[in-house]
Scaffold this motif. Structure first.
Motif, PDB file in Angstrom:
ATOM      1  N   GLU A  35       0.832  -1.212   0.000  1.00  0.00           N
ATOM      2  CA  GLU A  35       0.000   0.000   0.000  1.00  0.00           C
ATOM      3  C   GLU A  35       0.865   1.259   0.000  1.00  0.00           C
ATOM      4  O   GLU A  35       0.541   2.246  -0.664  1.00  0.00           O
ATOM      5  CB  GLU A  35      -0.924   0.016   1.218  1.00  0.00           C
ATOM      6  CG  GLU A  35      -2.027  -0.990   1.147  1.00  0.00           C
ATOM      7  CD  GLU A  35      -3.012  -0.696   0.038  1.00  0.00           C
ATOM      8  OE1 GLU A  35      -3.343   0.486  -0.169  1.00  0.00           O
ATOM      9  OE2 GLU A  35      -3.447  -1.645  -0.613  1.00  0.00           O
ATOM     10  N   LEU A  38       2.057   1.781  -3.492  1.00  0.00           N
ATOM     11  CA  LEU A  38       0.992   2.308  -4.341  1.00  0.00           C
ATOM     12  C   LEU A  38       0.743   3.791  -4.064  1.00  0.00           C
ATOM     13  O   LEU A  38       0.463   4.566  -4.981  1.00  0.00           O
ATOM     14  CB  LEU A  38      -0.287   1.506  -4.143  1.00  0.00           C
ATOM     15  CG  LEU A  38      -0.303   0.124  -4.787  1.00  0.00           C
ATOM     16  CD1 LEU A  38      -1.537  -0.642  -4.364  1.00  0.00           C
ATOM     17  CD2 LEU A  38      -0.230   0.229  -6.285  1.00  0.00           C
ATOM     18  N   ASN A  39       0.843   4.195  -2.810  1.00  0.00           N
ATOM     19  CA  ASN A  39       0.680   5.615  -2.481  1.00  0.00           C
ATOM     20  C   ASN A  39       1.814   6.458  -3.051  1.00  0.00           C
ATOM     21  O   ASN A  39       1.604   7.615  -3.423  1.00  0.00           O
ATOM     22  CB  ASN A  39       0.561   5.807  -0.970  1.00  0.00           C
ATOM     23  CG  ASN A  39      -0.782   5.372  -0.458  1.00  0.00           C
ATOM     24  OD1 ASN A  39      -1.783   5.428  -1.157  1.00  0.00           O
ATOM     25  ND2 ASN A  39      -0.813   4.908   0.782  1.00  0.00           N
ATOM     26  N   VAL A  41       3.289   5.813  -5.867  1.00  0.00           N
ATOM     27  CA  VAL A  41       2.937   5.938  -7.283  1.00  0.00           C
ATOM     28  C   VAL A  41       1.842   6.990  -7.456  1.00  0.00           C
ATOM     29  O   VAL A  41       1.885   7.799  -8.395  1.00  0.00           O
ATOM     30  CB  VAL A  41       2.498   4.569  -7.845  1.00  0.00           C
ATOM     31  CG1 VAL A  41       1.889   4.703  -9.224  1.00  0.00           C
ATOM     32  CG2 VAL A  41       3.681   3.622  -7.875  1.00  0.00           C
ATOM     33  N   ASN A  42       0.861   7.001  -6.562  1.00  0.00           N
ATOM     34  CA  ASN A  42      -0.208   8.005  -6.634  1.00  0.00           C
ATOM     35  C   ASN A  42       0.346   9.412  -6.497  1.00  0.00           C
ATOM     36  O   ASN A  42      -0.077  10.333  -7.213  1.00  0.00           O
ATOM     37  CB  ASN A  42      -1.252   7.750  -5.552  1.00  0.00           C
ATOM     38  CG  ASN A  42      -2.078   6.535  -5.827  1.00  0.00           C
ATOM     39  OD1 ASN A  42      -2.166   6.076  -6.956  1.00  0.00           O
ATOM     40  ND2 ASN A  42      -2.678   5.993  -4.788  1.00  0.00           N
ATOM     41  N   THR A  67      -4.931   8.059 -10.652  1.00  0.00           N
ATOM     42  CA  THR A  67      -4.787   7.942  -9.204  1.00  0.00           C
ATOM     43  C   THR A  67      -6.070   7.414  -8.573  1.00  0.00           C
ATOM     44  O   THR A  67      -6.019   6.577  -7.667  1.00  0.00           O
ATOM     45  CB  THR A  67      -4.406   9.306  -8.598  1.00  0.00           C
ATOM     46  OG1 THR A  67      -3.157   9.708  -9.147  1.00  0.00           O
ATOM     47  CG2 THR A  67      -4.288   9.226  -7.098  1.00  0.00           C
ATOM     48  N   THR A  70      -6.193   3.768  -9.221  1.00  0.00           N
ATOM     49  CA  THR A  70      -5.212   3.078  -8.381  1.00  0.00           C
ATOM     50  C   THR A  70      -5.704   2.955  -6.946  1.00  0.00           C
ATOM     51  O   THR A  70      -5.504   1.912  -6.304  1.00  0.00           O
ATOM     52  CB  THR A  70      -3.865   3.820  -8.412  1.00  0.00           C
ATOM     53  OG1 THR A  70      -3.466   4.010  -9.761  1.00  0.00           O
ATOM     54  CG2 THR A  70      -2.787   3.058  -7.681  1.00  0.00           C
ATOM     55  N   ALA A  74      -6.330  -0.494  -5.059  1.00  0.00           N
ATOM     56  CA  ALA A  74      -5.647  -0.734  -3.788  1.00  0.00           C
ATOM     57  C   ALA A  74      -6.644  -1.125  -2.702  1.00  0.00           C
ATOM     58  O   ALA A  74      -6.353  -1.989  -1.863  1.00  0.00           O
ATOM     59  CB  ALA A  74      -4.865   0.503  -3.375  1.00  0.00           C
ATOM     60  N   GLU A  77      -7.579  -4.652  -3.366  1.00  0.00           N
ATOM     61  CA  GLU A  77      -6.438  -5.527  -3.072  1.00  0.00           C
ATOM     62  C   GLU A  77      -6.281  -5.741  -1.574  1.00  0.00           C
ATOM     63  O   GLU A  77      -6.049  -6.870  -1.126  1.00  0.00           O
ATOM     64  CB  GLU A  77      -5.168  -4.911  -3.659  1.00  0.00           C
ATOM     65  CG  GLU A  77      -3.906  -5.643  -3.324  1.00  0.00           C
ATOM     66  CD  GLU A  77      -3.097  -4.968  -2.236  1.00  0.00           C
ATOM     67  OE1 GLU A  77      -2.336  -5.688  -1.565  1.00  0.00           O
ATOM     68  OE2 GLU A  77      -3.232  -3.760  -2.057  1.00  0.00           O
TER      69      GLU A  77
END
Length: 129
Positions: A35, A38-39, A41-42, A67, A70, A74, A77
Motif C-alpha cells: 500500500e 501504491l501511495n 505511485v499516486n 490515481t 489506483t 488498492a 487488493e
C-alpha cells in the motif's frame, strides 16, 4: 512548488515500501508495504499531472484519474489480501510468510527430522513385533 520535492518524497516512500516487502515476514506488514508503494505511485501521478498541466492550456488531468483508479484497485487488493491472510491464519495458526512457504513446499521441521522419523518407525516396528 518544484517538481523535485514530491518526486523525492515519492522515491523515499517507494523505497521504504520495497524494503518492507523484502524484509518483513508478517503477511499483514507486507500488505501495508505494498500500500505504501501504491501511495508513492499516486503521489508521482498527481505531481506530474500538476506539472504537465501548467504547460498545456487544455488538460484532461489523466494523472489524477489514474490515481483514482489506483486507489480503487488498492482498496480491493487490501480487502481481498486481508481476507486471504485471515483465512490462512485460521487454518495454519500463523501469518509468518517463511513458515507458510516451508509448509507449502513440504519441508520438515529440521535437519534431524529424518533420523527422528526413522527412530519412530523403528519403535513402531519393535512394538508390533
Amino acid at each position: 512548488m518544484h517538481l523535485a520535492y514530491p518526486a523525492v518524497l515519492s522515491a523515499l516512500l517507494f523505497c521504504t515500501g520495497l524494503y518492507g516487502v523484502l524484509a518483513r515476514r508478517n503477511a499483514i506488514l507486507v500488505l501495508m508495504s505494498v500500500e505504501l508503494m501504491l501511495n508513492a505511485v499516486n503521489l508521482n501521478l498527481v505531481a506530474f499531472d500538476v506539472w504537465l498541466s501548467k504547460a498545456a492550456v487544455e488538460t484532461l488531468h489523466s494523472g489524477q484519474a489514474l490515481t483514482l483508479f489506483t486507489i480503487a484497485i488498492a482498496a480491493a487488493e487490501i480487502g481481498i489480501g486481508l481476507a486471504i491472510v485471515l483465512a490462512v491464519y485460521r487454518n495454519r495458526g500463523t501469518s509468518d510468510i517463511d513458515r507458510l512457504r516451508d509448509a507449502a513446499e513440504g519441508h520438515d521441521d529440521g535437519p534431524d527430522s529424518d533420523t527422528a522419523a526413522t527412530a519412530q518407525a523403528a519403535e513402531k516396528a519393535e512394538a508390533t513385533a
